[in-house]
Design an enzyme around this catalytic site. Sequence first.
Site, PDB file in Angstrom:
ATOM      1  N   TYR A   6       0.829  -1.205   0.000  1.00 17.73           N
ATOM      2  CA  TYR A   6       0.000   0.000   0.000  1.00 17.73           C
ATOM      3  C   TYR A   6       0.863   1.254   0.000  1.00 17.73           C
ATOM      4  O   TYR A   6       1.581   1.515   0.962  1.00 17.73           O
ATOM      5  CB  TYR A   6      -0.865   0.026   1.266  1.00 17.73           C
ATOM      6  CG  TYR A   6      -2.032  -0.925   1.267  1.00 17.73           C
ATOM      7  CD1 TYR A   6      -2.443  -1.608   0.129  1.00 17.73           C
ATOM      8  CD2 TYR A   6      -2.766  -1.116   2.440  1.00 17.73           C
ATOM      9  CE1 TYR A   6      -3.534  -2.470   0.156  1.00 17.73           C
ATOM     10  CE2 TYR A   6      -3.864  -1.972   2.474  1.00 17.73           C
ATOM     11  CZ  TYR A   6      -4.243  -2.640   1.321  1.00 17.73           C
ATOM     12  OH  TYR A   6      -5.321  -3.485   1.353  1.00 17.73           O
ATOM     13  N   LYS A  50      -0.824  -7.948  -3.109  1.00 19.10           N
ATOM     14  CA  LYS A  50      -2.179  -7.411  -3.132  1.00 19.10           C
ATOM     15  C   LYS A  50      -2.069  -5.906  -3.298  1.00 19.10           C
ATOM     16  O   LYS A  50      -1.396  -5.229  -2.509  1.00 19.10           O
ATOM     17  CB  LYS A  50      -2.839  -7.742  -1.798  1.00 19.10           C
ATOM     18  CG  LYS A  50      -4.160  -7.032  -1.481  1.00 19.10           C
ATOM     19  CD  LYS A  50      -4.543  -7.328  -0.026  1.00 19.10           C
ATOM     20  CE  LYS A  50      -5.968  -6.956   0.315  1.00 19.10           C
ATOM     21  NZ  LYS A  50      -6.221  -5.523   0.439  1.00 19.10           N
TER      22      LYS A  50
END
Lengths: 299, 299, 299, 299, 299
Positions: free
Chosen positions: B170, B204
């Site tokens: 992220y 992810k």
Amino acid sequence: MTETAVKRPQLSELGLSTGKRARLQRILYGHGLRNGTAMFLPYDQGLEHGPRDFFDNPAAGDPSYILKLAVEGGFNGVAIQIGLAEKFYWEYAGEVPLLLKLNGRTEIPDASRPRSPRNATVEDAVRLGADAVGYTLYVGSAQQEEDFEAFAEVRRDAERYGLPLVVWSYPRGEAVDAKGGKDSFWAVDYAARTAAELGADVVKVNFPNPSPKEGMRKEYTGQQFTEQEAVNAVVRSAARTPVLLSGGERTGDEGVLEKARQSMEAGALGVIFGRNIWQRPHDESLRFVGRLRELLSKY
Amino acid sequence: MTETAVKRPQLSELGLSTGKRARLQRILYGHGLRNGTAMFLPYDQGLEHGPRDFFDNPAAGDPSYILKLAVEGGFNGVAIQIGLAEKFYWEYAGEVPLLLKLNGRTEIPDASRPRSPRNATVEDAVRLGADAVGYTLYVGSAQQEEDFEAFAEVRRDAERYGLPLVVWSYPRGEAVDAKGGKDSFWAVDYAARTAAELGADVVKVNFPNPSPKEGMRKEYTGQQFTEQEAVNAVVRSAARTPVLLSGGERTGDEGVLEKARQSMEAGALGVIFGRNIWQRPHDESLRFVGRLRELLSKY
Amino acid sequence: MTETAVKRPQLSELGLSTGKRARLQRILYGHGLRNGTAMFLPYDQGLEHGPRDFFDNPAAGDPSYILKLAVEGGFNGVAIQIGLAEKFYWEYAGEVPLLLKLNGRTEIPDASRPRSPRNATVEDAVRLGADAVGYTLYVGSAQQEEDFEAFAEVRRDAERYGLPLVVWSYPRGEAVDAKGGKDSFWAVDYAARTAAELGADVVKVNFPNPSPKEGMRKEYTGQQFTEQEAVNAVVRSAARTPVLLSGGERTGDEGVLEKARQSMEAGALGVIFGRNIWQRPHDESLRFVGRLRELLSKY
Amino acid sequence: MTETAVKRPQLSELGLSTGKRARLQRILYGHGLRNGTAMFLPYDQGLEHGPRDFFDNPAAGDPSYILKLAVEGGFNGVAIQIGLAEKFYWEYAGEVPLLLKLNGRTEIPDASRPRSPRNATVEDAVRLGADAVGYTLYVGSAQQEEDFEAFAEVRRDAERYGLPLVVWSYPRGEAVDAKGGKDSFWAVDYAARTAAELGADVVKVNFPNPSPKEGMRKEYTGQQFTEQEAVNAVVRSAARTPVLLSGGERTGDEGVLEKARQSMEAGALGVIFGRNIWQRPHDESLRFVGRLRELLSKY
Amino acid sequence: MTETAVKRPQLSELGLSTGKRARLQRILYGHGLRNGTAMFLPYDQGLEHGPRDFFDNPAAGDPSYILKLAVEGGFNGVAIQIGLAEKFYWEYAGEVPLLLKLNGRTEIPDASRPRSPRNATVEDAVRLGADAVGYTLYVGSAQQEEDFEAFAEVRRDAERYGLPLVVWSYPRGEAVDAKGGKDSFWAVDYAARTAAELGADVVKVNFPNPSPKEGMRKEYTGQQFTEQEAVNAVVRSAARTPVLLSGGERTGDEGVLEKARQSMEAGALGVIFGRNIWQRPHDESLRFVGRLRELLSKY
């Protein structure tokens, strides 16, 4: 003594940690018959007996052949030593559960007071993605003290990492030979209990022979037991430790299947047959596996 | 820059150790669509956002509800924190793969220089029978140094125990906010690559937004990119690290499915959708899962 | 959001290891009301607030007085710091369960970004025969990262030794103060969930105040909640982590008992009241304990 | 609040391990007045303040002079740092108990948020034949977290090796300065309690000054306390942790003796006077020691 | 030699650490007769003798039956091996104290120089919530050296974790057989003392037989001793180590009760009877337990 069968224990009854439960769930309900029974393929005979075991079906000397057979036959797991796991399991990784055998010996030295040395660790098993570990305990050997202490270390590691511990619980040594021998009801019964007392999650025993009586305690000689009564007693003695019956040397299929049937009737978890599976041509192996699957599907 | 898609990498191409391969094989071919795609259910929002995320569908505040949904929906895995794994996974142990999330934070303190503290270890994951571990990496945070060093320890442990390491990569922090923000193509592209460079087994990321341009390097501002081109680039940047696309906040189903389709076209491994799944009544959740399964079945 | 109560979780539902279960069984069914509810006596105020808390009833400054009160009042346990446990518990060893508080701080230094340092270990607790350990987690503090990481170590030790881990989950820090404060529904709700996600076995929270709304997310401001609805939500957010409600500063008996009643209605495990118990003369303490016991006996 | 004195605790009441008890028995009944009171000679001022403390009596700069004085004066122990213990104690080894001071600092750096670093270990103390160890705890400092954690390690080592742990419990830091200062009744009272809560075996505090009131909690400002009442309260707050009163800077003999008397009346274990002893010629030192002995002989 | 009885030692006389005291307090005053006497149920015969011990009452082969019996009979504790503790204690966790037996052997191998290998650790006991650990010491065996050294490690671990250590102190080996045998007064007396000298917290011995004289030192042959005198002497030799008398093989109830009575007269802590309890139908077991309880209630 009563000789009635017990009910196969459920995973939820066994006081299992989450990790052991997850892995046994995967083995018992994600593979094989997926009904809670088990059919394992053991393949440590190359170490325990040497290549002589492969002479009847030389293809079986190739671990890749065996792993493929385990996948094709829909086994719940395959039991091998560390060296074969390193070289061969990667090709079938995750397709069939790996039961890493942690100890093993050759049959060459004198076996009057045997002990099976540790060749791998539980951490090796974790690293390889194994779903269980196996340990051979020689119950009754004059080296029992060292054996129990080594086992206790393995048990603690298996606890720490959440891997189910399958114990090959084998009566062995001069004292056993003098009292009916390693397959006698008394000896197998004691071995099953010993594994339960010491912390096995699953115990593998030979099918008990109720005939020998010589040298035994009166409890085993005071009455005659049928094979069914004997195997009932052994499964009961294991006290919530699910029991796998070994096949041992290759013998006639009908006799093997009958013993498997009696074991399942006694409440066993299933069978762990090696030579009876792979000491024959590939197609015959699968046919025999088909008969075993049919049997297990009823339990 | 080219903007063509890449092919989804095969397990055999990834240089995986036997243990990581066994576990990924289990996740990708023993669960979900069983075709090598993946659909994960993340459930760490109770920690990351607090109970407010459950207000729309209070039933979803119960971890047992979520685990059951993961089994019913046929997910490839469910991602939860250690506390929920300890208290709830035992009931579903082995029925759906556990992806233990190793770090996590509350949204309460100032988040201008975030780091996600480790709340569990890879050994905890092994002990609980997890098939993978997850780590949130805040790429670009002023605490990036501590974060990378903590990640390196996790990576080494994951390597040691053979557990696949899924990285929530992220972009975060003041510097990211000043350059297009955490969902901008530039930032997501960089985050995907960072995870690949540092040793993620799976990464992810959020779906990249090609619109923001302010404050970015010329390579990202010199031309206009479509969403498909952006996601193609992100998956390519991940360099053999299979990519999972997150869904983020709940939005319209068609938009979510279209992004999932674009991701799969780009060569992604699959999706990891949480709030878009469980912030609605149970039957609606399963209906939406059905549409996702239909999509993934084509790849 | 619904605001209905949940059922108090049973020990058999919590995925507890044998050791944690044995100790919680002892605490909940071998002491107190012996009906699965709990009434703890906390006594770490001498460290947290200093001797000023004993001015109203100086006898309460003597730890021996408190331990005796815990035995006489039939508490499920007494929570003290290591120093008092070493010097005083031996006289009452085994008569009332010891909940060793592992961390704690004085109120003297600036508390805008608090962290509670560890003053004892889980092994100290084992050595002293404690049946549980306690840890204060400052949810939302700017030192949240260090706090979570310290907590993770404590959690692992508690897991290793089989000791139940009771978490004092307290919203704290500037960010909390800016959003309704440490007793606001939002903050207490989030704290309860955080403890559950991170692995508390039991969580202790303050009674939530549904009035403050300023600075909170819309989920908490969009509707008005009663006290009962708020405590219902908090207990539900704790997700199978049994909840203890604190009393905080001494206030009127009727108000305290009403909050205790609401907590039990919400499905809480019980209460942990200190100053409301011992900041009054001995006989009055026991009379108030009697009223609490009467209340708990109904759940 | 009541202000009555407590009784000096007996060794048998303190929950001491055999080793701690043996060593305290030796200190309290094999040296000094041999009546259970204590008179220690502290000599860490060379580190804490530098050589300036020896200007009034340069002979006192020689550790050998001090050790000889401790033997001649019949002290219960002498408190020194590791370097002096290594070089000088061998000559007097066993003639006077050694209290090895484990931490210490120079007064040179800014002291607004002090912490006293560890310069020696409990194992050093064992190796040197010390009968106790000493640790300075700065209660209320902004570095309280690190201080408590370091102290906890020392406490565990002292427990492990059976050495009594004497805590110099000193209120310090900006927050203390803002609330009456380091000698104020409130601050000393809190410090005494903190040491007890964290596991001191003996606590050393400054004589409390009941005059300052500014910035304090209402419990300390609501009434006026005499010096005797204040020291009574401090000894009581220490809760079975025997209390030593320090002398601090050299002041008039009569004042010092009066404070010692008040302390003994309050139930203190004894005194730990340094500069008031050795900042004068040798004979005067011994004369003053004689007056102290006379006082202690009455308790 | 005098042959008078001694008084049963109180917990406060034994120099116990707080943890050992807490656990013994719980065992002796929170269970059983709650008067400081003890009645333990040992169940390690499945390992020590094998399943043959269950032939008279097959239900007793089920550990769950035994644990239930221990709860119903109100025993002070049940002594089992690790494997049974893992699989069965969770259901009764905390309802009856667990005494984890740390070592044990099968009776199969030659027993002329026995040693009992360690199958579990003190840490296992802590993890399972056990309140005590048990160790079999073969006093006089040719392997005494290894045995004592293993025992010393167990003793240190028990000290470290605060668990009471119960020693099965059994004279064994060829040298014992040659001098009156394992139950002779001399041998039992020596075994009781040995356990006390080496650090047992409680010692379990067989009832001494004063008849054999052959091969013994003159002190034991110079006069005739009654059974009462012999057991008085054994309890006295144990020197503040509370003594438990075993029952051994099942014999007549009156004889067993008479020996129990003599033991209690001698100042013993209580009894540890297994086969005499569970080698009979359930109701008869409880009736016999009732008679034992009546006896112990008088001491």
